[in-house]
Design an enzyme around this catalytic site. Sequence first.
Site, mmCIF file in Angstrom:
data_model
loop_
_atom_site.group_PDB
_atom_site.id
_atom_site.type_symbol
_atom_site.label_atom_id
_atom_site.label_comp_id
_atom_site.label_asym_id
_atom_site.label_seq_id
_atom_site.Cartn_x
_atom_site.Cartn_y
_atom_site.Cartn_z
ATOM 1 N N ASP A 104 71.304 57.960 18.161
ATOM 2 C CA ASP A 104 70.007 58.247 18.781
ATOM 3 C C ASP A 104 70.074 57.930 20.273
ATOM 4 O O ASP A 104 70.908 57.138 20.721
ATOM 5 C CB ASP A 104 68.912 57.371 18.156
ATOM 6 C CG ASP A 104 68.708 57.678 16.686
ATOM 7 O OD1 ASP A 104 69.055 58.790 16.251
ATOM 8 O OD2 ASP A 104 68.202 56.776 15.984
HETATM 9 N N1 URA Z 1 70.905 55.061 12.370
HETATM 10 C C1 URA Z 1 69.856 55.191 13.211
HETATM 11 O O1 URA Z 1 68.711 54.980 12.826
HETATM 12 N N2 URA Z 1 70.125 55.563 14.473
HETATM 13 C C2 URA Z 1 71.362 55.776 14.963
HETATM 14 O O2 URA Z 1 71.517 56.094 16.144
HETATM 15 C C3 URA Z 1 72.436 55.632 14.073
HETATM 16 C C4 URA Z 1 72.188 55.272 12.779
#
Ligand code: URA
Length: 240
Positions: A104
């Site tokens: 993310d």
């Molecule tokens: N899980 C999440 O919630 N975000 C990420 O970036 C990776 C795994």
Amino acid sequence: MLRLDRYLVTLGIGSRSQVQKIIRTGGVRVDGITVTDPGKQVDERSAALTLHGQPIDGRLTRHVMLHKPVGLLTAARDKKQPTVMDLLPEVYAAIGCMPVGRLDKDTTGLLLLTTDGELNHRLLSPGRHVDKTYRAQVDGTLDQRHVEAFAAGLHLSDFDAQPARLEIIAPKTGLVTVHEGKFHQIKRMFSAVEREVTALHRLTFGSLQLDESLEAGQWRELTEAEIAALYRDAQMEVEA
Ligand code: URA
């Protein structure tokens, strides 16, 4: 073997007509010899190239470990927002070096990028999903009930998360190891136990561990040992 002009275009040196002009006017040497024929076949695995006397890194296969900082999209390109590719020299995008999976925008830590599409695909394919470990900071304290809930597998709105390992390393910080990689997986798993993730950082991806000497935003190419271990994770032979 590749045509010299096409090879130089792939390396991002210029357009087809630009590189043909450079070659015809004697700007390119292959293994120490000036080549003026743009159609000359060269071995991309062994040729030593120079452009106007300067060596060019002609490798078309590259594997990169990036310490992703907050604020960048994990994408090969985006029309509006900066992406992780902006941290690498342009040649990496030109030769098709792509992120493996996605972190993310607000997640930090280990991101693998590779030119090997088959490796990329295999490391993410559901049957072969490799373990990933994240350090998650959350907005409340963690206890044994959370460890047990993660170990049992969590029921999320659209899928059941497989059993995962949660190790509490501070009252509000846990290390989570998951096998799968669904969208927002870690945040959603904590949300299912009424904790909100306030910071998420990936430490491992399969055999690969984030190099602690890399600051956020820094990257390096993988070592041969790291590459060999990743291909083992993917049950593949290392590309020549
Ligand atoms: N899980 C999440 O919630 N975000 C990420 O970036 C990776 C795994």
